[in-house]
Design a protein around this motif. Structure first.
Motif, PDB file in Angstrom:
ATOM      1  N   VAL A 148     -25.261 -13.127 -23.368  1.00 10.06           N
ATOM      2  CA  VAL A 148     -23.711 -13.724 -23.488  1.00 10.06           C
ATOM      3  C   VAL A 148     -23.284 -13.914 -25.022  1.00 10.06           C
ATOM      4  CG1 VAL A 148     -24.335 -16.139 -22.992  1.00 10.06           C
ATOM      5  CG2 VAL A 148     -21.934 -15.483 -22.732  1.00 10.06           C
ATOM      6  N   GLY A 149     -22.219 -13.212 -25.669  1.00  6.51           N
ATOM      7  CA  GLY A 149     -22.148 -13.419 -26.713  1.00  6.51           C
ATOM      8  C   GLY A 149     -22.819 -12.578 -27.681  1.00  6.51           C
ATOM      9  N   PRO A 150     -22.770 -12.768 -29.002  1.00  7.41           N
ATOM     10  CA  PRO A 150     -22.190 -13.762 -29.838  1.00  7.41           C
ATOM     11  C   PRO A 150     -20.713 -13.405 -30.011  1.00  7.41           C
ATOM     12  CG  PRO A 150     -23.497 -12.484 -31.309  1.00  7.41           C
ATOM     13  CD  PRO A 150     -23.803 -11.749 -29.927  1.00  7.41           C
ATOM     14  N   ASN A 151     -20.006 -14.560 -30.407  1.00  7.03           N
ATOM     15  CA  ASN A 151     -18.351 -14.136 -31.039  1.00  7.03           C
ATOM     16  C   ASN A 151     -18.297 -14.033 -32.500  1.00  7.03           C
ATOM     17  OD1 ASN A 151     -18.011 -14.620 -28.312  1.00  7.03           O
ATOM     18  ND2 ASN A 151     -17.549 -16.794 -28.335  1.00  7.03           N
ATOM     19  N   ASP A 152     -17.121 -13.344 -32.806  1.00  9.21           N
ATOM     20  CA  ASP A 152     -16.748 -13.383 -34.244  1.00  9.21           C
ATOM     21  C   ASP A 152     -16.200 -14.958 -34.412  1.00  9.21           C
ATOM     22  OD1 ASP A 152     -17.402 -10.882 -34.245  1.00  9.21           O
ATOM     23  OD2 ASP A 152     -15.371 -10.036 -34.628  1.00  9.21           O
ATOM     24  N   GLY A 153     -16.563 -15.125 -35.765  1.00  7.95           N
ATOM     25  CA  GLY A 153     -15.927 -16.368 -36.060  1.00  7.95           C
ATOM     26  C   GLY A 153     -16.313 -16.833 -37.469  1.00  7.95           C
ATOM     27  N   ASP A 154     -15.798 -18.174 -37.808  1.00 11.56           N
ATOM     28  CA  ASP A 154     -16.433 -18.732 -39.116  1.00 11.56           C
ATOM     29  C   ASP A 154     -17.840 -19.379 -38.915  1.00 11.56           C
ATOM     30  OD1 ASP A 154     -14.104 -18.409 -40.767  1.00 11.56           O
ATOM     31  OD2 ASP A 154     -13.107 -19.918 -39.470  1.00 11.56           O
ATOM     32  N   MET A 155     -18.642 -19.137 -39.842  1.00  8.68           N
ATOM     33  CA  MET A 155     -19.882 -19.394 -39.780  1.00  8.68           C
ATOM     34  C   MET A 155     -20.354 -21.023 -40.555  1.00  8.68           C
ATOM     35  SD  MET A 155     -21.489 -17.136 -38.068  1.00  8.68           S
ATOM     36  CE  MET A 155     -21.446 -15.570 -37.945  1.00  8.68           C
ATOM     37  N   ALA A 156     -21.027 -21.692 -40.305  1.00  6.83           N
ATOM     38  CA  ALA A 156     -21.373 -22.902 -41.162  1.00  6.83           C
ATOM     39  C   ALA A 156     -21.795 -22.585 -42.357  1.00  6.83           C
ATOM     40  CB  ALA A 156     -22.657 -23.560 -40.187  1.00  6.83           C
ATOM     41  N   CYS A 157     -22.302 -21.515 -42.659  1.00  4.77           N
ATOM     42  CA  CYS A 157     -22.707 -20.871 -44.085  1.00  4.77           C
ATOM     43  C   CYS A 157     -21.455 -20.633 -44.926  1.00  4.77           C
ATOM     44  CB  CYS A 157     -23.706 -19.741 -44.054  1.00  4.77           C
ATOM     45  SG  CYS A 157     -23.200 -18.314 -42.985  1.00  4.77           S
ATOM     46  N   GLY A 158     -20.322 -20.524 -44.194  1.00  4.11           N
ATOM     47  CA  GLY A 158     -19.159 -20.208 -45.112  1.00  4.11           C
ATOM     48  C   GLY A 158     -18.712 -18.728 -44.756  1.00  4.11           C
ATOM     49  N   GLU A 159     -19.687 -17.912 -44.258  1.00  3.67           N
ATOM     50  CA  GLU A 159     -19.156 -16.464 -43.950  1.00  3.67           C
ATOM     51  C   GLU A 159     -18.453 -16.306 -42.681  1.00  3.67           C
ATOM     52  OE1 GLU A 159     -22.018 -13.414 -45.590  1.00  3.67           O
ATOM     53  OE2 GLU A 159     -23.606 -14.845 -45.006  1.00  3.67           O
ATOM     54  N   PHE A 160     -18.053 -15.101 -42.243  1.00  2.00           N
ATOM     55  CA  PHE A 160     -17.125 -14.849 -41.064  1.00  2.00           C
ATOM     56  C   PHE A 160     -17.550 -13.433 -40.556  1.00  2.00           C
ATOM     57  CE2 PHE A 160     -13.744 -12.758 -38.721  1.00  2.00           C
ATOM     58  CZ  PHE A 160     -13.258 -13.876 -38.000  1.00  2.00           C
ATOM     59  N   GLY A 161     -17.593 -13.627 -39.026  1.00  2.00           N
ATOM     60  CA  GLY A 161     -18.120 -12.331 -38.507  1.00  2.00           C
ATOM     61  C   GLY A 161     -19.001 -12.589 -37.189  1.00  2.00           C
ATOM     62  N   PRO A 162     -19.582 -11.481 -36.467  1.00  4.57           N
ATOM     63  CA  PRO A 162     -20.343 -11.928 -35.287  1.00  4.57           C
ATOM     64  C   PRO A 162     -21.661 -12.352 -35.700  1.00  4.57           C
ATOM     65  CG  PRO A 162     -20.578  -9.510 -36.300  1.00  4.57           C
ATOM     66  CD  PRO A 162     -19.631 -10.203 -36.775  1.00  4.57           C
ATOM     67  N   GLY A 163     -21.756 -13.279 -34.758  1.00  3.30           N
ATOM     68  CA  GLY A 163     -22.937 -14.376 -34.976  1.00  3.30           C
ATOM     69  C   GLY A 163     -22.849 -15.850 -34.230  1.00  3.30           C
ATOM     70  N   ARG A 164     -21.617 -15.996 -34.049  1.00  5.62           N
ATOM     71  CA  ARG A 164     -21.487 -17.388 -33.629  1.00  5.62           C
ATOM     72  C   ARG A 164     -21.535 -17.463 -32.285  1.00  5.62           C
ATOM     73  NH1 ARG A 164     -16.981 -20.984 -35.364  1.00  5.62           N
ATOM     74  NH2 ARG A 164     -16.034 -22.087 -33.670  1.00  5.62           N
TER      75      ARG A 164
END
Length: 397
Positions: A148-164
């Protein structure tokens, strides 16, 4: 729906671990029993005390804890659950699972279990996209691991993309779908949805006005009846149904390849609005205006996905359903399509602009089967989906 169900929750090490506290609360609110396993890396993000307080259950942490082994050995712990959930499933945990490692409590439980396993991946976008992680994901899915997932979004590391990591409610929906005792439990159903985009050049494409709303509604309705849904979607406006295995594509050729890779299935519902044609030689550069006039586009016919699956000799689903979006002579055209494609049912509708159906919230369909044409009243697309899912369940069970 989860009353009395036992969830073994393995909490990996990542910032997304904080979401598992809400996940535990929501699972218990639905009556589930949650037994948490906290990895050493997970303890860096959530405390054993907070996890135990919310779970109302002991937290297991160490493979070599003699007290835990005396109370409930790790082999027994791995097998008493109805479902093992790994959230967050880090790149490291996924790699251990794919390679069959067992060097801590979490990986040992995962190797020893004989119950279904679901993972909710969470990691940096580059880690998720890395060839090694994608290779491990393919291995795990081939082993029957639910994802299930992952979703696209802002990361804690400051990047954006799939992995949330998927949100707690998404994970809960996936768990409910997996543990549902509905009439379609144990059935694998393929659903296609949305439009396809056929490139003209890097910035232009051929498409249609399909929003994917009806396909998503069908996926949700099937999940609610306990089916395992493989959802192949073009670039739709509607979000994919929570709890489904989602495969995203752009073109008709990609959709055909995804469909064929998802077989075998007990049923296949082709709700996608696939472009009939593509540009035979799409440009790799943006086409420009020139003094020579307009560019000439040559078209080629796209693969016929419905006919290809309907006429398969091997791995043909027991029930193949097509959709016919028409603007005139709806019943006649749809009936001819059923005979021409070789499918079992056709869901026909009038998508003339005046109906407001394509891209809208309601639908008015006619179900065409071997018994003839059956008109359904106009209703919202979720209601159409529920009625269709019930008919599918009656046919398959």
């Amino acid at each position: 729906m989860l009353a009395g169900k036992h969830i073994l929750l393995i909490i990996g090490g990542g910032i997304a671990a904080f979401k598992t506290l809400d996940l535990i609360r929501r699972l218990r609110g639905r009556g589930a029993v949650v037994t948490p396993v906290l990895t050493k890396a997970g303890e860096e993000f959530v405390t054993p005390l907070s996890v135990a307080a919310l779970a109302g259950n002991k937290v297991y942490r160490d493979l070599f804890d003699l007290g835990d082994e005396a109370e409930m050995g790790h082999i027994q712990l791995s097998r008493v659950a109805d479902l093992v959930v790994v959230a967050p499933a880090t790149a490291d945990l996924m790699a251990k699972m794919a390679q069959g490692q067992a060097n801590d409590l979490a990986s040992t439980l995962l190797l020893a279990t004989d119950t279904p396993v679901m993972i909710a991946p969470a990691m940096n976008v580059r880690m998720w996209q890395h060839i090694a992680t994608q290779r491990n994901l393919t291995t795990l899915q081939g082993d029957g691991i639910l994802v299930v997932g992952p979703n696209d979004g802002d990361m804690a590391c400051g990047e954006f993309g799939p992995g949330r990591m998927a949100e707690p409610l998404e994970i809960v929906a996936a768990i409910e779908a997996q543990l549902s005792d509905g009439p379609l439990k144990g059935k694998r159903i393929l659903v296609t949805s949305g439009p396809t985009h056929e490139p003209i050049d890097p910035v232009r494409y051929i498409a249609n006005r399909s929003s994917g709303t009806q396909g998503t509604a069908i996926g949700r309705a099937l999940l609610a009846l306990g089916a395992k849904v493989v959802f192949v979607t073009g670039p739709a406006d509607a979000a994919a149904p929570q709890g489904a295995e989602v495969i995203r594509v752009q073109t008709a050729q990609q959709m055909l390849e995804a469909v064929e890779s998802a077989l075998p299935a007990d049923a296949a519902i082709f709700a996608a609005a696939v472009a009939d044609w593509r540009v035979s030689s799409a440009s790799d550069r943006k086409l420009k205006k020139s003094k020579d006039g307009m560019p000439v586009l040559e078209f080629a016919e796209n693969p016929d996905i419905l006919r290809t699956v309907s006429q398969r000799k091997a791995e043909r689903p027991a029930l193949v359903i097509g959709f016919a979006a028409e603007t005139d002579d709806v019943i006649e055209n749809a009936t001819a399509k059923l005979l021409r494609k070789g499918c079992d049912w056709i869901v026909a509708n009038d998508v003339s602009p005046a109906t407001g159906i394509m891209g809208g919230r309601e639908n008015a369909v006619t179900l065409i089967t071997e018994a003839g044409a059956e008109d359904w009243p106009r209703m919202d697309k979720d209601a159409v989906a529920r009625q269709l899912a019930q008919r599918i369940a009656a046919r398959l069970t």
